[in-house]
Design an enzyme around this catalytic site. Structure first.
Site, PDB file in Angstrom:
ATOM      1  N   HIS A   2     -14.122  21.474  -6.815  1.00  0.00           N
ATOM      2  CA  HIS A   2     -13.694  22.396  -7.868  1.00  0.00           C
ATOM      3  C   HIS A   2     -14.651  22.415  -9.067  1.00  0.00           C
ATOM      4  O   HIS A   2     -14.587  23.310  -9.891  1.00  0.00           O
ATOM      5  CB  HIS A   2     -12.264  22.093  -8.338  1.00  0.00           C
ATOM      6  CG  HIS A   2     -12.107  20.850  -9.161  1.00  0.00           C
ATOM      7  ND1 HIS A   2     -11.737  19.637  -8.616  1.00  0.00           N
ATOM      8  CD2 HIS A   2     -12.266  20.619 -10.488  1.00  0.00           C
ATOM      9  CE1 HIS A   2     -11.674  18.731  -9.577  1.00  0.00           C
ATOM     10  NE2 HIS A   2     -11.994  19.298 -10.723  1.00  0.00           N
ATOM     11  N   ASP A  11     -11.630  18.124  -1.597  1.00  0.00           N
ATOM     12  CA  ASP A  11     -12.187  18.282  -2.942  1.00  0.00           C
ATOM     13  C   ASP A  11     -13.478  17.482  -3.132  1.00  0.00           C
ATOM     14  O   ASP A  11     -13.751  16.963  -4.207  1.00  0.00           O
ATOM     15  CB  ASP A  11     -11.168  17.895  -4.017  1.00  0.00           C
ATOM     16  CG  ASP A  11     -11.532  18.475  -5.391  1.00  0.00           C
ATOM     17  OD1 ASP A  11     -12.283  19.475  -5.423  1.00  0.00           O
ATOM     18  OD2 ASP A  11     -11.069  17.932  -6.411  1.00  0.00           O
ATOM     19  N   SER A  41     -14.101  14.979 -13.847  1.00  0.00           N
ATOM     20  CA  SER A  41     -13.994  15.248 -12.415  1.00  0.00           C
ATOM     21  C   SER A  41     -15.335  15.106 -11.722  1.00  0.00           C
ATOM     22  O   SER A  41     -16.345  15.620 -12.181  1.00  0.00           O
ATOM     23  CB  SER A  41     -13.455  16.655 -12.169  1.00  0.00           C
ATOM     24  OG  SER A  41     -12.065  16.685 -12.282  1.00  0.00           O
TER      25      SER A  41
END
Length: 514
Positions: free
Chosen positions: A242, A276, A364
């Site tokens: 993402h 992810d 992230s």
């Protein structure tokens, strides 16, 4: 893509996942962007952190993250990936003004020391009484002989009794002293058991050489920032799908900023929305950038110290510490799918490491490291709470999630080798349910159907079976079973605990592929 209206709180990037922090686009992309004005905070419950704006459904005010299951009122995780670019000095990384993004980090393990307790010697002695008397006086020789008389002493019986008493006292003294020494031994051992705090200063200095900030742009406009770390000696970087998916479109580009401030263009090797995980390759590897050592996520225990490193809110070279709060935490998130330009959405299910190390927007893709400085997880999401009356999200509330490094490297190696990844497949349709076994009711994954020729069919799994554990890890819902299966590799053999007709049985299953 710029013609589409932005999502609420996404700042014109790809939609952020439920509870995922998001950001707006600064006007330019690349080095020397300077400090801009901070964008508005991403709304709670947006599925993606970055990318072109798209309409997105309203999310609930609490539990807005990706999380699955859990107790009522528990908040779900939010992707901590693409935060807004943060300010840097001129000639540094070229981030814009800080705004929400996502990330987090970890700590180390206790070591015990012991020492021998002191010893002492002791003895008991008791003087024994002497017996006997004095001879009677003799008359003079001139006197007539008289019978001799003798004074009687205490005799042998009192002597024996006294000796026994002394022995009992001596024995009691010995036993009492032994108990005292044992107690002292235990107390000293307990006092000398210590938990060694990792040398976080040294670990941060070394690990930071491997951690990078990631800037993603589309058509010259910054769409998001995140984190990553160098993997292997060929210039590969592991990050989250993402974080970089927005760049996997026409006009997309990725720049990586190292700890030294060097800015390097990178290309997307491959990305896997289901886990992810994404892999980048640097066009050139700057001097001093080294791979991060890989640890064993399977060896981690609840309570182990960890450190999170990354680029939260665009603030590069940030570290936070905490502990492993939970293991095998099933977490679900909405993610950018295989075709970002077509608003493709994928469901990511992770068997996550939960930590209280602060993970914020921009973290992230950064590493979660143990007390030896080894990466044991990839930070991916965080739980958030909606701020009353503001419609925005809170910062870290001490509940962050990381993808175990065993799963991340399994996917990364496939992406490096072929550009795509395959995932383990059980071959059943399941729902969440309840079953009673051994007089105890518990949650389960209920098999509603079995695919023909699948791994489940070959192992004898039947419709109506209640699966309550995988390799002794409890399964209390359909999501927890999915997360556990996805954490394995194709070809792994697992043991499923199944309740059928009220009886428990163990079934060995060799996982296929999807």
């Amino acid at each position: 893509m710029s013609s589409n209206p932005p999502f609420p709180g996404t700042g014109g990037g790809h939609p952020g996942g439920p509870g995922r922090h998001s950001q707006q686009q600064p006007p330019t992309f690349g080095p020397g962007t300077g400090a801009g004005s901070p964008p508005p905070q991403g709304g709670a419950g947006q599925p993606y952190p970055s990318g072109p704006g798209r309409p997105y459904p309203q999310q609930p005010p609490v539990g807005t993250g990706f999380g699955s299951g859990g107790a009522p009122g528990a908040t779900g995780p939010a992707h901590g990936g693409s935060g807004a670019p943060g300010g840097r000095p001129a000639g540094a990384s070229g981030f814009g003004s800080p705004a929400p993004g996502a990330g987090g980090y970890g700590t180390a393990a206790p070591a015990h020391t012991s020492s021998s307790a002191p010893t002492s010697s002791y003895a008991a002695a008791s003087p024994g009484p002497q017996s006997g008397g004095a001879p009677a006086q003799q008359p003079p020789e001139s006197a007539p002989a008289a019978a001799q008389t003798r004074r009687r002493g205490p005799g042998w019986l009192p002597l024996i009794a006294f000796a026994l008493l002394a022995a009992l006292i001596g024995g009691a003294l010995g036993i009492g002293t032994a108990f005292y020494l044992d107690a002292q031994d235990d107390r000293q051992s307990q006092e000398e058991v210590t938990i060694e705090t990792p040398d976080w200063t040294t670990i941060a200095a070394e690990a930071s050489k491997s951690v990078v900030a990631i800037q993603v742009g589309v058509n010259g406009q910054m769409s998001g920032v995140g984190s990553g770390f160098v993997y292997g000696d060929q210039g590969y970087v592991i990050t989250n799908n993402h974080v970089v998916a927005a760049a996997d479109t026409a006009g997309g580009e990725v720049q990586v900023v190292t700890n030294s401030g060097a800015m390097v263009t990178a290309s997307i090797v491959g990305r896997d929305p289901e886990t992810d995980i994404a892999v980048l390759q640097l066009d050139q590897q700057p001097e001093g950038v080294t791979p991060l050592p890989v640890g064993a996520s399977d060896a981690m225990q609840v309570g182990d110290p960890v450190m999170a490193l990354g680029n939260p809110l665009g603030l590069a070279d940030t570290v936070t510490t905490g502990i492993v709060s939970a293991l095998n935490r099933p977490v679900t998130t909405s993610n950018i799918g295989e075709n970002p330009s077509e608003e493709d959405v994928a469901l990511t299910i992770t068997n996550a490491i939960q930590t209280d190390a602060a993970i914020n927007p921009g973290n992230s893709g950064g590493p979660l490291v143990n007390g030896q400085g080894e990466v044991i997880g990839v930070n991916s999401s965080t739980a958030t709470l909606q701020q009353p009356g503001s419609g925005g999200q809170s910062g870290s509330i001490g509940i962050g999630f990381a993808i175990p490094i065993s799963q991340a490297t399994n996917i990364a190696d496939q992406l490096i080798s072929t550009g795509t990844a395959v995932h383990p497949h059980l071959g059943v349709s399941i729902t969440s349910g309840e079953v009673e076994a051994g007089g105890i009711s518990r949650g389960s994954a209920v098999v509603s159907s079995v695919e023909g020729g699948s791994a489940a069919e070959q192992a004898g799994i039947q419709q109506g079976d209640h699966i309550i554990a995988l390799d002794d890890t409890p399964v209390n819902s359909s999501v927890s079973l999915q997360a556990l299966v996805r954490s394995k590799a194709v070809g792994d053999t697992v043991s499923l605990t199944v309740v059928r007709g009220g009886q428990e049985t163990n079934v060995q299953v060799t996982l296929g592929s999807n």
